[in-house]
Scaffold this active site. Sequence first.
Site, PDB file in Angstrom:
ATOM      1  N   THR A   1     -45.989 -83.124-108.886  1.00 14.12           N
ATOM      2  CA  THR A   1     -46.886 -82.683-109.954  1.00 14.12           C
ATOM      3  C   THR A   1     -46.744 -83.597-111.173  1.00 14.12           C
ATOM      4  O   THR A   1     -47.654 -83.678-111.991  1.00 14.12           O
ATOM      5  CB  THR A   1     -46.609 -81.225-110.383  1.00 14.12           C
ATOM      6  OG1 THR A   1     -45.205 -81.046-110.529  1.00 14.12           O
ATOM      7  CG2 THR A   1     -47.156 -80.234-109.368  1.00 14.12           C
TER       8      THR A   1
ATOM      9  N   LYS B   1     -37.564 -87.553-111.841  1.00 17.33           N
ATOM     10  CA  LYS B   1     -37.726 -86.380-110.974  1.00 17.33           C
ATOM     11  C   LYS B   1     -36.353 -86.063-110.404  1.00 17.33           C
ATOM     12  O   LYS B   1     -35.390 -86.796-110.662  1.00 17.33           O
ATOM     13  CB  LYS B   1     -38.753 -86.620-109.866  1.00 17.33           C
ATOM     14  CG  LYS B   1     -38.675 -87.958-109.141  1.00 17.33           C
ATOM     15  CD  LYS B   1     -39.839 -88.129-108.176  1.00 17.33           C
ATOM     16  CE  LYS B   1     -41.015 -88.890-108.772  1.00 17.33           C
ATOM     17  NZ  LYS B   1     -42.291 -88.263-108.590  1.00 17.33           N
ATOM     18  N   ARG B   2     -36.241 -84.965-109.648  1.00 20.47           N
ATOM     19  CA  ARG B   2     -34.952 -84.674-109.027  1.00 20.47           C
ATOM     20  C   ARG B   2     -34.540 -85.860-108.168  1.00 20.47           C
ATOM     21  O   ARG B   2     -35.391 -86.546-107.592  1.00 20.47           O
ATOM     22  CB  ARG B   2     -35.056 -83.415-108.155  1.00 20.47           C
ATOM     23  CG  ARG B   2     -35.130 -82.121-108.943  1.00 20.47           C
ATOM     24  CD  ARG B   2     -33.888 -81.867-109.769  1.00 20.47           C
ATOM     25  NE  ARG B   2     -32.719 -81.621-108.952  1.00 20.47           N
ATOM     26  CZ  ARG B   2     -32.198 -80.416-108.714  1.00 20.47           C
ATOM     27  NH1 ARG B   2     -32.740 -79.345-109.245  1.00 20.47           N
ATOM     28  NH2 ARG B   2     -31.115 -80.283-107.978  1.00 20.47           N
TER      29      ARG B   2
ATOM     30  N   HIS C   1     -43.774 -75.059 -99.773  1.00 21.31           N
ATOM     31  CA  HIS C   1     -43.601 -76.203-100.682  1.00 21.31           C
ATOM     32  C   HIS C   1     -42.843 -77.366-100.068  1.00 21.31           C
ATOM     33  O   HIS C   1     -42.540 -78.326-100.775  1.00 21.31           O
ATOM     34  CB  HIS C   1     -42.845 -75.774-101.944  1.00 21.31           C
ATOM     35  CG  HIS C   1     -43.617 -74.854-102.826  1.00 21.31           C
ATOM     36  ND1 HIS C   1     -44.445 -75.295-103.828  1.00 21.31           N
ATOM     37  CD2 HIS C   1     -43.690 -73.518-102.855  1.00 21.31           C
ATOM     38  CE1 HIS C   1     -44.992 -74.259-104.439  1.00 21.31           C
ATOM     39  NE2 HIS C   1     -44.549 -73.162-103.858  1.00 21.31           N
TER      40      HIS C   1
ATOM     41  N   LYS D   1     -37.164 -89.164-102.063  1.00 22.98           N
ATOM     42  CA  LYS D   1     -37.976 -89.649-103.192  1.00 22.98           C
ATOM     43  C   LYS D   1     -37.742 -91.143-103.445  1.00 22.98           C
ATOM     44  O   LYS D   1     -38.492 -91.780-104.155  1.00 22.98           O
ATOM     45  CB  LYS D   1     -37.658 -88.840-104.453  1.00 22.98           C
ATOM     46  CG  LYS D   1     -38.078 -87.361-104.338  1.00 22.98           C
ATOM     47  CD  LYS D   1     -37.790 -86.605-105.622  1.00 22.98           C
ATOM     48  CE  LYS D   1     -37.940 -85.105-105.498  1.00 22.98           C
ATOM     49  NZ  LYS D   1     -39.321 -84.612-105.685  1.00 22.98           N
TER      50      LYS D   1
ATOM     51  N   LYS E   1     -49.279 -85.351-114.303  1.00 26.22           N
ATOM     52  CA  LYS E   1     -49.015 -85.369-115.756  1.00 26.22           C
ATOM     53  C   LYS E   1     -49.056 -86.800-116.284  1.00 26.22           C
ATOM     54  O   LYS E   1     -49.589 -87.065-117.366  1.00 26.22           O
ATOM     55  CB  LYS E   1     -47.650 -84.743-116.046  1.00 26.22           C
ATOM     56  CG  LYS E   1     -47.572 -83.284-115.641  1.00 26.22           C
ATOM     57  CD  LYS E   1     -46.128 -82.782-115.539  1.00 26.22           C
ATOM     58  CE  LYS E   1     -46.079 -81.499-114.715  1.00 26.22           C
ATOM     59  NZ  LYS E   1     -44.718 -81.165-114.261  1.00 26.22           N
TER      60      LYS E   1
HETATM   61  C1  NBG Z   1     -41.474 -78.918-104.254  1.00 29.60           C
HETATM   62  C2  NBG Z   1     -41.984 -80.201-103.604  1.00 29.60           C
HETATM   63  C3  NBG Z   1     -42.920 -80.933-104.539  1.00 29.60           C
HETATM   64  C4  NBG Z   1     -44.010 -80.002-105.002  1.00 29.60           C
HETATM   65  C5  NBG Z   1     -43.394 -78.751-105.612  1.00 29.60           C
HETATM   66  C6  NBG Z   1     -44.422 -77.751-106.050  1.00 29.60           C
HETATM   67  C7  NBG Z   1     -39.661 -77.475-103.541  1.00 29.60           C
HETATM   68  C8  NBG Z   1     -39.029 -76.731-102.412  1.00 29.60           C
HETATM   69  N1  NBG Z   1     -40.734 -78.180-103.251  1.00 29.60           N
HETATM   70  O1  NBG Z   1     -43.481 -82.022-103.875  1.00 29.60           O
HETATM   71  O2  NBG Z   1     -40.899 -81.016-103.258  1.00 29.60           O
HETATM   72  O3  NBG Z   1     -44.807 -80.632-105.956  1.00 29.60           O
HETATM   73  O4  NBG Z   1     -42.559 -78.105-104.665  1.00 29.60           O
HETATM   74  O5  NBG Z   1     -45.251 -77.449-104.985  1.00 29.60           O
HETATM   75  O6  NBG Z   1     -39.186 -77.407-104.645  1.00 29.60           O
END
Ligand code: NBG
Length: 989
Positions: free
Chosen positions: A937, A826-827, A625, A832, A941
Amino acid sequence: MTDTAAPVEEMAAKPAAEAPAKPAEEQPAAPAAPTAPAKEEEKAPEPAPEAKSPAVPEVNHEPKPADTAPQAATEAKEEEKPKAAEVPPPKKEEEAPAKKESESLKEPEKVPEKAPEKAPEEKQPEKVEPPKEQPKPEPEPEQKPAPVPVPEEKKVVPQPKAESKPEPEPEPKAVEPEPIKEEDKKPELVPEAATKRDVSAVDHDTVASEDFADKSKTGDRSPDAGKSQPIKRKDSKFELQKATVMYRPEFIYDKDESAKDVKMWDLMKSYLGSDTKSIQRQIVNHVEYTLARTRFNFDNNGCYYATAYSVRDRLVESWNDTYQHQYEKDPKMMYYMSLEYLLGRMLQNALVNIGQEGQYRKSIEDLGYNLEDIYDEENDPGLGNGGLGRLAACFMDSLATLEYPAWGYGIRYNYGIFRQEISNGYQVEYPDYWLARGNPWEIERLDVTVPVMFYGSVRHYKDGGQDRCVWENGEVVQAMAYDIPMPGYNTFNTNNLRLWRACPSAEFDFRSFNTGDYFGAVKAKQKAESISSVLYPNDTTVEGKELRLKQEYFFCAATLEDIVNRFCKKHKDWNEFPDKVSIQLNDTHPALSVIELIRILIDIHKLPWEQAWKITCRTFSYTNHTVMQEALEKWDVEIMQKLLPRHLELIYLINHFFLESVRKVFKGDPEKVKSLSLIEEGDKKRVRMANICVVASHKVNGVAELHTQILRTGLFKDFVEYYDHLDKERYKGKFINVTNGVTPRRWLICANPKLADLITRKVGHDEWTTDLSLVEDLKSFANDEETLKEFAAIKRENKMRLAAWVKKNCGGVEINPDAMFDVFVKRIHEYKRQLMAILYVAHRYLTIKGMKPADRAKVVPRVFLIGGKAAPGYDVAKKTIKLANSIGDVINNDKEIGGLLKVVYLPNYSVSNAQVIIPAADLSQHISTAGTEASGTSNMKFAMNGCLIIGTMDGANVEIAREIGQENMFVCGANVDQVNQYRKMVSRC
Ligand code: NBG
């Protein structure tokens, strides 16, 4: 939108320890040093061969089903062919009204020849034997669907004796990853979802048992309960659901059955009724008997819990039936291992999925409550950090909906992600004890416990000439299961999500207690419980803490033992394991399960190394990920040696064989050996968890096309090269792409019901709810005035809803629903680039300030809504939050700017808040530096809620742009090649 980008939904006993347990104080000295192979690993590699230029394969654009599912699930399903399932003929006519071969869904590979003697999971209710022809009707989720499970006598799952046997003479070849076999590519069986549930069209009156009124498990005594309407399902592609009535044909008894059993089957032959009266009675019964409240104390919160219990009762019915079905058919099961699940609230989702939202709304409103208010009473279980955890939750919904025989495994943290408040512009973190009032969705499985050992030592011994190992004298805790039914949408299929909680081992407690060390006993208990107590609050960096490693191993050991136990109930031949079990690793957090399986096979079941390795490679798949270096898990060898001495030995052993092969392939090239080794050399040796996952998995996937390409050409470049050299043909499908997806049930039907309804009306069907590519039919309405008007009205309503939310949750700030809502949620992370967006807001403010009134009049009023949590130890991220709030203070208090610009910080971004925020957005920002965001993701949405995207060519944005047309997206910033060039330029400076 099509399957790729958007909407790609899915695109998805007292536990008495039998194992030797020692209190911490009695820990043996540090275990022995790694075995010989470990030393081997450290040997200087052979001279470098001529370097070959790395082969960089094309990104694999795998076709995806409308609802995406993890790779392992796809494997478990690809081959299934719909076929009528066999339902055993009823024994007695009156009990089995005319049945129809309803299950046209999927045909499992084979049906067990005879009924299992024992129910699958650990125990059964006393003597409730099923009819001879059938397996026990109450398998895994065995307990009766009582609303609050009464603790039963706990059963102990035998502690696997840590006997071991490393196979002494494995050939180097043995660690070469298992090639992808044909049968791996196309899995097999699939469950016909809950096929045991026969749904022949039967006259309601026949089915609605007279007895039901008095005998249902909810104690339904209403006079009309017996006439309750059976659950009706929407028509669907599934034969199973075409009928209007369900009954429980499996409860057929044999003439020889005892009177008690006959009575039992009879009482359980109906499902709960779904007419208003029955629902109300069920709710009220839970108020009185489960919550023990009086009629004078029936507030919204009580109503929520009672309603949730009544819905859970229904889920338990289909969950039991699904388990029963899966147990009988014995399909290949897919297990999704994730340390995070951001499930979001469950009541609405469950009602939508079982097609009962309307009925419940009616029933609840008739009692004087408002369903939306009741929804708001639910805690949001925040058992995850961000995208990775929410993806896991979306997958659970999709797997159930698409009727994959799948279970999720995770940890039941007492404290999920912290609750964020904004105070004086700063983030303040509060513990989120989401279980404060109990979790009505879970089923506490006091009967399902697994011992898990830590520390201890490894004893090597000879067993008939064979070298073997036993891991012993460690500290044992118990993992107790909590099951959450995961209902699919428009199907009876209800999968299981099993979350583990750490409990002290009974033996451990007693020992301290008997020596009079009461406080020692309590301390030990707390120590054990701490393992599942808190979710680590980081989403991209690893806390190098022993507790975290403990947590990971606890999760892996409990899950693997559970899976292996289930397999062993029906199978004796270990070579069948990968034909029946597919395990998907959600990132590297569950990587130790690879080693644990090898340990179980070699040390406990005494399989030869080569066989164990093959089985392991055919079983696991791994999803990466992130490519961020700081997020790649690496564990100090020192910590691993202390906590998991046997596992470290096995890691060294795998590495030994693997590197032998690497040296052969690369003719001893030391750089390749160094980069591919499972152990990172340096001042401190560290175990590279991603490398373990790659070597031991037959599939490795990235989560968006670009991300996968970066994995192939960057992070895993040397692996790709190695496998290409080893056997290109054999390993060509090893590194694949599976673009993330999200479930349109939660993100459209639940979050934006009016838009969902508009889509259904316009496209003329609701098939898009499980195949989002079908929303393409909306294209023909692109210029249809009436449709656009309706869409605009829905958007405005959603904006009003968010404005009210902001007023309530952001210190009374009022925002104008007619302004453009520009959303960035988002986080908080540097990559980002929230900072860039904030600086833009400051720039916009200054620009407006400098405008003449006439120009200002042309400015579109805008509200910048920013939200997200910063990891508590991530200083820059926290300062970013403060900066946003400080800039907001200036802008919001500048009377001259009026309503042209506002800045709002949305506190505590979570799944349930996202459900309010996303449908109200006009514009949303996804502007990570190209090459850093694996997928994202929320972009999907927002897109499916009719929001425009401003985004960089990063992650899944690339595919979204391709699907919706670049002209419909505000593409900005450098692409990945340009970013790489800039990086090179900077590094030269
Ligand atoms: C996150 C990514 C996102 C991705 C999500 C689900 C982690 C380690 N990675 O870009 O930063 O959409 O995983 O795949 O949380």
